[in-house]
Design an enzyme around this catalytic site. Structure first.
Site, PDB file in Angstrom:
ATOM      1  N   ASP A  17     -10.801   2.840  -7.740  1.00 48.58           N
ATOM      2  CA  ASP A  17     -10.463   2.984  -6.669  1.00 48.58           C
ATOM      3  C   ASP A  17     -10.460   4.483  -5.712  1.00 48.58           C
ATOM      4  O   ASP A  17      -9.231   4.822  -4.950  1.00 48.58           O
ATOM      5  CB  ASP A  17      -8.856   1.770  -6.437  1.00 48.58           C
ATOM      6  CG  ASP A  17      -8.355   0.820  -6.572  1.00 48.58           C
ATOM      7  OD1 ASP A  17      -9.977   0.458  -7.239  1.00 48.58           O
ATOM      8  OD2 ASP A  17      -7.535   0.183  -6.987  1.00 48.58           O
ATOM      9  N   LYS A  66     -12.154  -5.974  -6.063  1.00 46.84           N
ATOM     10  CA  LYS A  66     -10.818  -6.789  -6.239  1.00 46.84           C
ATOM     11  C   LYS A  66      -9.439  -6.613  -5.195  1.00 46.84           C
ATOM     12  O   LYS A  66      -9.364  -5.773  -4.640  1.00 46.84           O
ATOM     13  CB  LYS A  66     -10.553  -5.714  -7.892  1.00 46.84           C
ATOM     14  CG  LYS A  66      -9.787  -4.071  -7.704  1.00 46.84           C
ATOM     15  CD  LYS A  66     -10.101  -3.171  -8.701  1.00 46.84           C
ATOM     16  CE  LYS A  66      -8.993  -2.644  -8.817  1.00 46.84           C
ATOM     17  NZ  LYS A  66      -7.653  -2.149  -8.427  1.00 46.84           N
ATOM     18  N   LYS A 123      -4.147  -5.521  -8.319  1.00 51.34           N
ATOM     19  CA  LYS A 123      -3.861  -3.951  -9.134  1.00 51.34           C
ATOM     20  C   LYS A 123      -5.005  -3.514  -9.961  1.00 51.34           C
ATOM     21  O   LYS A 123      -6.049  -2.442 -10.261  1.00 51.34           O
ATOM     22  CB  LYS A 123      -2.982  -3.551  -8.986  1.00 51.34           C
ATOM     23  CG  LYS A 123      -1.803  -3.898  -8.557  1.00 51.34           C
ATOM     24  CD  LYS A 123      -1.686  -3.059  -7.155  1.00 51.34           C
ATOM     25  CE  LYS A 123      -0.914  -3.202  -6.194  1.00 51.34           C
ATOM     26  NZ  LYS A 123      -1.145  -2.349  -4.734  1.00 51.34           N
ATOM     27  N   VAL A 160      -6.922   6.160  -9.788  1.00 53.81           N
ATOM     28  CA  VAL A 160      -6.333   6.045  -9.398  1.00 53.81           C
ATOM     29  C   VAL A 160      -5.578   4.831  -9.224  1.00 53.81           C
ATOM     30  O   VAL A 160      -6.815   4.217  -8.773  1.00 53.81           O
ATOM     31  CB  VAL A 160      -6.243   7.228  -8.031  1.00 53.81           C
ATOM     32  CG1 VAL A 160      -6.442   8.408  -8.281  1.00 53.81           C
ATOM     33  CG2 VAL A 160      -6.810   6.537  -6.868  1.00 53.81           C
ATOM     34  N   CYS A 173      -3.306   1.122 -10.987  1.00 50.86           N
ATOM     35  CA  CYS A 173      -4.412   0.263 -11.028  1.00 50.86           C
ATOM     36  C   CYS A 173      -4.435   0.221 -12.129  1.00 50.86           C
ATOM     37  O   CYS A 173      -5.491  -0.387 -12.615  1.00 50.86           O
ATOM     38  CB  CYS A 173      -5.352   0.585  -9.921  1.00 50.86           C
ATOM     39  SG  CYS A 173      -4.451  -0.457  -8.671  1.00 50.86           S
ATOM     40  N   GLN A 175       3.182   4.717 -30.176  1.00 48.61           N
ATOM     41  CA  GLN A 175       3.181   3.505 -31.139  1.00 48.61           C
ATOM     42  C   GLN A 175       1.838   3.256 -31.153  1.00 48.61           C
ATOM     43  O   GLN A 175       1.436   1.745 -30.969  1.00 48.61           O
ATOM     44  CB  GLN A 175       3.689   2.027 -30.403  1.00 48.61           C
ATOM     45  CG  GLN A 175       4.899   1.623 -28.844  1.00 48.61           C
ATOM     46  CD  GLN A 175       5.696   0.454 -28.790  1.00 48.61           C
ATOM     47  OE1 GLN A 175       6.428   0.147 -29.082  1.00 48.61           O
ATOM     48  NE2 GLN A 175       5.573   0.873 -27.625  1.00 48.61           N
TER      49      GLN A 175
HETATM   50  C1  C5J Z   1      -4.024   1.449  -6.687  1.00 47.18           C
HETATM   51  C2  C5J Z   1      -1.998   0.898  -5.251  1.00 47.18           C
HETATM   52  N1  C5J Z   1      -5.035   1.869  -6.858  1.00 47.18           N
HETATM   53  N2  C5J Z   1      -1.430   1.997  -6.110  1.00 47.18           N
HETATM   54  N3  C5J Z   1      -3.371   0.932  -5.689  1.00 47.18           N
HETATM   55  O1  C5J Z   1      -3.188   2.177  -7.697  1.00 47.18           O
HETATM   56  O2  C5J Z   1      -1.941   0.160  -4.450  1.00 47.18           O
END
Ligand code: C5J
Length: 228
Positions: free
Chosen positions: A24, A129, A132, A157, A162, A202
């Site tokens: 993203d 997509k 997320k 990001v 995501c 963990q």
């Molecule tokens: C992503 C969002 N890409 N924060 N989307 O993290 O809405």
């Protein structure tokens, strides 16, 4: 096998079954006027990820290793947008509305596209997509299986949204994820730190964490060894 120094312990992978996943890196999240900013975030927080991702991307391209990009967004007719997601945040300008970079988070609009610094080359898969996670309602799993990929180097990001959702989905599908701490970004520094800790905690319950320099150094050393 390539061994990459990471937390909680060295990440082992084979170059023929490893892909780079760039999540993203769209104008809507990293440029002013996009969805990220409409949600009230300071998008400049994410821009430090661009240069290290560029360096990793260039390395994968030069080595001819697989690269996958993802974009979060929706069809122009909004048929893949749940009402719950559309309404979330009570935004005066939200998903599907006309914003400064076209309709917000809609495929084909300027804001939805990947930033020029990391633009996909022809032939690099771009996974669109609606959620997320990168596996939800996409054929990413099929595409990875078709290429024999077992390990994912994860960048993009936002770290706690995501990126985390994708790492969790990948982990449950048997993939091993190596998240690059300088190549993932959050609008919230404390979320960034906690999200990275959660992955490696963990005994690596969700995956491994390293940085771009350690990854490139290990891949380069492996390449030099192979070519001797
Ligand atoms: C992503 C969002 N890409 N924060 N989307 O993290 O809405």
């Amino acid at each position: 096998m390539i061994s990459i120094p990471a937390a909680p312990y060295d990440f082992e992978c084979a170059s023929e079954s490893t892909a780079l996943l760039i999540i993203d890196m769209q104008r809507d999240f990293v440029e002013p006027g996009g969805f990220g900013e409409l949600l009230g975030n300071d998008v400049s927080q994410l821009r430090s990820t661009i240069e290290p991702i560029q360096r990793v991307l260039e390395f994968f391209r030069i080595q001819n290793l697989p690269v996958f990009h993802t974009r979060e967004g929706h069809k122009p007719d909004l048929s893949d947008l749940y009402e719950s997601k559309r309404k979330r945040g009570n935004l005066s300008c939200g998903i599907g509305d006309a914003g400064p970079m076209g309709r917000v988070l809609i495929q084909g609009e300027r804001g939805h596209d990947i930033i020029p610094e990391l633009y996909p080359l022809p032939g690099e898969p771009v996974i669109d997509k609606p959620g997320k996670g990168s596996f939800y309602a996409t054929d990413l799993d099929d595409q990875l299986k078709a290429k024999g990929i077992r390990s994912l180097v994860v960048t993009g990001v936002t770290t706690e949204v995501c990126v985390h959702t994708t790492v969790r989905e990948a982990n449950d599908r048997g993939y091993e994820c190596l998240v690059l701490s300088d190549c993932v970004g959050s609008y919230f520094p404390d979320f960034q730190a906690a999200a990275l800790k959660m992955i490696a905690a963990q005994g690596g319950i969700l995956g491994w964490v390293t940085d771009s320099e350690k990854l490139i150094r290990a891949l380069q050393a492996n390449k030099d060894e192979v070519s001797i």
